[in-house]
Design a protein around this motif. Structure first.
Motif, PDB file in Angstrom:
ATOM      1  N   ALA A  63       4.031  10.580   5.229  1.00 41.98           N
ATOM      2  CA  ALA A  63       3.694  11.813   4.516  1.00 41.98           C
ATOM      3  C   ALA A  63       4.964  12.555   4.109  1.00 41.98           C
ATOM      4  O   ALA A  63       5.064  13.073   2.990  1.00 41.98           O
ATOM      5  CB  ALA A  63       2.800  12.701   5.383  1.00 41.98           C
ATOM      6  N   ASP A  64       5.944  12.594   5.009  1.00 40.51           N
ATOM      7  CA  ASP A  64       7.225  13.233   4.668  1.00 40.51           C
ATOM      8  C   ASP A  64       7.879  12.520   3.486  1.00 40.51           C
ATOM      9  O   ASP A  64       8.422  13.161   2.579  1.00 40.51           O
ATOM     10  CB  ASP A  64       8.171  13.222   5.873  1.00 40.51           C
ATOM     11  CG  ASP A  64       7.677  14.087   7.021  1.00 40.51           C
ATOM     12  OD1 ASP A  64       6.890  15.023   6.772  1.00 40.51           O
ATOM     13  OD2 ASP A  64       8.075  13.814   8.171  1.00 40.51           O
ATOM     14  N   ALA A  65       7.827  11.192   3.493  1.00 37.29           N
ATOM     15  CA  ALA A  65       8.411  10.408   2.400  1.00 37.29           C
ATOM     16  C   ALA A  65       7.682  10.697   1.087  1.00 37.29           C
ATOM     17  O   ALA A  65       8.310  10.811   0.026  1.00 37.29           O
ATOM     18  CB  ALA A  65       8.352   8.914   2.725  1.00 37.29           C
ATOM     19  N   MET A  66       6.373  10.823   1.144  1.00 38.20           N
ATOM     20  CA  MET A  66       5.606  11.100  -0.076  1.00 38.20           C
ATOM     21  C   MET A  66       5.930  12.483  -0.620  1.00 38.20           C
ATOM     22  O   MET A  66       6.006  12.676  -1.832  1.00 38.20           O
ATOM     23  CB  MET A  66       4.114  10.946   0.207  1.00 38.20           C
ATOM     24  CG  MET A  66       3.720   9.503   0.396  1.00 38.20           C
ATOM     25  SD  MET A  66       1.963   9.333   0.684  1.00 38.20           S
ATOM     26  CE  MET A  66       1.932   7.721   1.438  1.00 38.20           C
ATOM     27  N   TRP A  67       6.138  13.443   0.278  1.00 41.71           N
ATOM     28  CA  TRP A  67       6.554  14.769  -0.179  1.00 41.71           C
ATOM     29  C   TRP A  67       7.921  14.695  -0.848  1.00 41.71           C
ATOM     30  O   TRP A  67       8.168  15.373  -1.852  1.00 41.71           O
ATOM     31  CB  TRP A  67       6.569  15.771   0.978  1.00 41.71           C
ATOM     32  CG  TRP A  67       5.238  16.403   1.187  1.00 41.71           C
ATOM     33  CD1 TRP A  67       4.331  16.121   2.167  1.00 41.71           C
ATOM     34  CD2 TRP A  67       4.645  17.409   0.374  1.00 41.71           C
ATOM     35  NE1 TRP A  67       3.211  16.895   1.999  1.00 41.71           N
ATOM     36  CE2 TRP A  67       3.379  17.699   0.920  1.00 41.71           C
ATOM     37  CE3 TRP A  67       5.051  18.105  -0.760  1.00 41.71           C
ATOM     38  CZ2 TRP A  67       2.521  18.652   0.366  1.00 41.71           C
ATOM     39  CZ3 TRP A  67       4.206  19.052  -1.311  1.00 41.71           C
ATOM     40  CH2 TRP A  67       2.950  19.319  -0.745  1.00 41.71           C
ATOM     41  N   ALA A  68       8.813  13.873  -0.311  1.00 42.11           N
ATOM     42  CA  ALA A  68      10.142  13.720  -0.920  1.00 42.11           C
ATOM     43  C   ALA A  68      10.014  13.192  -2.348  1.00 42.11           C
ATOM     44  O   ALA A  68      10.742  13.612  -3.246  1.00 42.11           O
ATOM     45  CB  ALA A  68      11.004  12.792  -0.076  1.00 42.11           C
ATOM     46  N   VAL A  69       9.077  12.277  -2.578  1.00 39.51           N
ATOM     47  CA  VAL A  69       8.850  11.749  -3.923  1.00 39.51           C
ATOM     48  C   VAL A  69       8.259  12.833  -4.819  1.00 39.51           C
ATOM     49  O   VAL A  69       8.692  13.023  -5.960  1.00 39.51           O
ATOM     50  CB  VAL A  69       7.920  10.508  -3.883  1.00 39.51           C
ATOM     51  CG1 VAL A  69       7.468  10.114  -5.286  1.00 39.51           C
ATOM     52  CG2 VAL A  69       8.627   9.351  -3.211  1.00 39.51           C
TER      53      VAL A  69
ATOM     54  N   ALA B  86       0.834  -1.202   0.000  1.00 38.74           N
ATOM     55  CA  ALA B  86       0.000   0.000   0.000  1.00 38.74           C
ATOM     56  C   ALA B  86       0.867   1.250   0.000  1.00 38.74           C
ATOM     57  O   ALA B  86       0.613   2.201  -0.753  1.00 38.74           O
ATOM     58  CB  ALA B  86      -0.945  -0.004   1.198  1.00 38.74           C
ATOM     59  N   LEU B  87       1.907   1.260   0.834  1.00 43.75           N
ATOM     60  CA  LEU B  87       2.810   2.408   0.854  1.00 43.75           C
ATOM     61  C   LEU B  87       3.470   2.587  -0.503  1.00 43.75           C
ATOM     62  O   LEU B  87       3.483   3.686  -1.057  1.00 43.75           O
ATOM     63  CB  LEU B  87       3.884   2.257   1.937  1.00 43.75           C
ATOM     64  CG  LEU B  87       5.001   3.305   1.875  1.00 43.75           C
ATOM     65  CD1 LEU B  87       4.453   4.710   2.033  1.00 43.75           C
ATOM     66  CD2 LEU B  87       6.069   3.010   2.903  1.00 43.75           C
ATOM     67  N   GLY B  88       4.016   1.518  -1.043  1.00 44.91           N
ATOM     68  CA  GLY B  88       4.679   1.609  -2.347  1.00 44.91           C
ATOM     69  C   GLY B  88       3.735   2.095  -3.430  1.00 44.91           C
ATOM     70  O   GLY B  88       4.095   2.948  -4.248  1.00 44.91           O
TER      71      GLY B  88
ATOM     72  N   ASP C 156      12.543   3.936  -4.544  1.00 45.12           N
ATOM     73  CA  ASP C 156      13.379   2.785  -4.185  1.00 45.12           C
ATOM     74  C   ASP C 156      14.123   3.031  -2.876  1.00 45.12           C
ATOM     75  O   ASP C 156      14.202   2.150  -2.014  1.00 45.12           O
ATOM     76  CB  ASP C 156      14.369   2.456  -5.300  1.00 45.12           C
ATOM     77  CG  ASP C 156      13.709   1.822  -6.512  1.00 45.12           C
ATOM     78  OD1 ASP C 156      12.491   1.542  -6.477  1.00 45.12           O
ATOM     79  OD2 ASP C 156      14.419   1.592  -7.512  1.00 45.12           O
ATOM     80  N   ARG C 157      14.673   4.226  -2.707  1.00 43.69           N
ATOM     81  CA  ARG C 157      15.408   4.548  -1.475  1.00 43.69           C
ATOM     82  C   ARG C 157      14.472   4.527  -0.263  1.00 43.69           C
ATOM     83  O   ARG C 157      14.836   4.025   0.808  1.00 43.69           O
ATOM     84  CB  ARG C 157      16.102   5.902  -1.595  1.00 43.69           C
ATOM     85  CG  ARG C 157      17.356   5.858  -2.454  1.00 43.69           C
ATOM     86  CD  ARG C 157      18.143   7.159  -2.410  1.00 43.69           C
ATOM     87  NE  ARG C 157      17.455   8.267  -3.051  1.00 43.69           N
ATOM     88  CZ  ARG C 157      17.384   8.455  -4.375  1.00 43.69           C
ATOM     89  NH1 ARG C 157      17.972   7.591  -5.200  1.00 43.69           N
ATOM     90  NH2 ARG C 157      16.765   9.497  -4.876  1.00 43.69           N
ATOM     91  N   ILE C 158      13.270   5.060  -0.425  1.00 41.79           N
ATOM     92  CA  ILE C 158      12.309   5.077   0.683  1.00 41.79           C
ATOM     93  C   ILE C 158      11.909   3.653   1.053  1.00 41.79           C
ATOM     94  O   ILE C 158      11.879   3.294   2.237  1.00 41.79           O
ATOM     95  CB  ILE C 158      11.069   5.923   0.316  1.00 41.79           C
ATOM     96  CG1 ILE C 158      11.463   7.404   0.252  1.00 41.79           C
ATOM     97  CG2 ILE C 158       9.930   5.700   1.311  1.00 41.79           C
ATOM     98  CD1 ILE C 158      10.412   8.287  -0.389  1.00 41.79           C
ATOM     99  N   LEU C 159      11.601   2.837   0.055  1.00 38.35           N
ATOM    100  CA  LEU C 159      11.214   1.451   0.331  1.00 38.35           C
ATOM    101  C   LEU C 159      12.353   0.684   0.991  1.00 38.35           C
ATOM    102  O   LEU C 159      12.130  -0.081   1.934  1.00 38.35           O
ATOM    103  CB  LEU C 159      10.764   0.757  -0.957  1.00 38.35           C
ATOM    104  CG  LEU C 159       9.467   1.285  -1.580  1.00 38.35           C
ATOM    105  CD1 LEU C 159       9.209   0.610  -2.919  1.00 38.35           C
ATOM    106  CD2 LEU C 159       8.290   1.106  -0.637  1.00 38.35           C
TER     107      LEU C 159
ATOM    108  N   ALA D 160      -4.972   3.673   1.789  1.00 35.29           N
ATOM    109  CA  ALA D 160      -4.801   4.450   3.023  1.00 35.29           C
ATOM    110  C   ALA D 160      -5.412   3.725   4.218  1.00 35.29           C
ATOM    111  O   ALA D 160      -4.856   3.769   5.320  1.00 35.29           O
ATOM    112  CB  ALA D 160      -5.411   5.833   2.858  1.00 35.29           C
ATOM    113  N   ALA D 161      -6.536   3.055   4.010  1.00 36.13           N
ATOM    114  CA  ALA D 161      -7.177   2.320   5.104  1.00 36.13           C
ATOM    115  C   ALA D 161      -6.255   1.213   5.621  1.00 36.13           C
ATOM    116  O   ALA D 161      -6.169   0.981   6.839  1.00 36.13           O
ATOM    117  CB  ALA D 161      -8.510   1.738   4.646  1.00 36.13           C
TER     118      ALA D 161
END
Length: 145
Positions: free
Chosen positions: A99-105, A24-26, A48-51, A83-84
């Protein structure tokens, strides 16, 4: 000649895995990156780095996970369903970090795209983040970019 008369059937595609928190995160990271319709190598590398960092994966494992998440993102449930899964399986403090990671993407390509921001804000809301935490994540990301 026989190939035209008797074309080979393409094998049935592998069924998609059932989404879990990792997938879900990916898938949501991929969704954010694709929101502006410019999914590029910088964003792929950031995902890739976040995962890898989040799940303790080697680079090749993270790339394989991302590839699965790309397929899942295209053919699976929408943002609320992903998200659920994360709301149910991930503590609030960790969802703030997501959320911080998604902003980085979203900002990895150096372009601040409105579609990415809209998608990201919808995801943050679906993750159950407070308005204050959403604004803080956005400010922090924009300062760091």
């Amino acid at each position: 000649m026989f190939e035209r008369l008797f074309p080979r059937r393409k094998p049935d595609p592998k069924p998609l895995p059932q989404p879990n928190a990792q997938l879900a995160l990916g898938a949501l990271l991929v969704r954010v990156a694709m929101a502006d319709r410019d999914y590029n190598a910088t964003e792929v590398g950031q995902i890739d780095r976040i995962l890898a960092a989040t799940f303790g994966l080697k680079p090749l494992e993270a790339a394989k996970l991302r590839a699965t998440c790309e397929k899942l993102e295209m053919h699976a449930p929408g943002t609320p369903e992903f998200a659920a899964i994360l709301r149910d399986e991930v503590p609030y403090a960790d969802r703030k970090a997501l959320a911080d990671a998604m902003w980085a993407v979203a900002l990895a390509d150096g372009d601040r795209a409105e579609r990415e921001e809209i998608t990201l804000m919808a995801i943050e809301t679906e993750l159950g983040l407070t308005d204050e935490d959403i604004v803080t994540a956005r400010r922090t990301a924009l300062r760091q970019s």
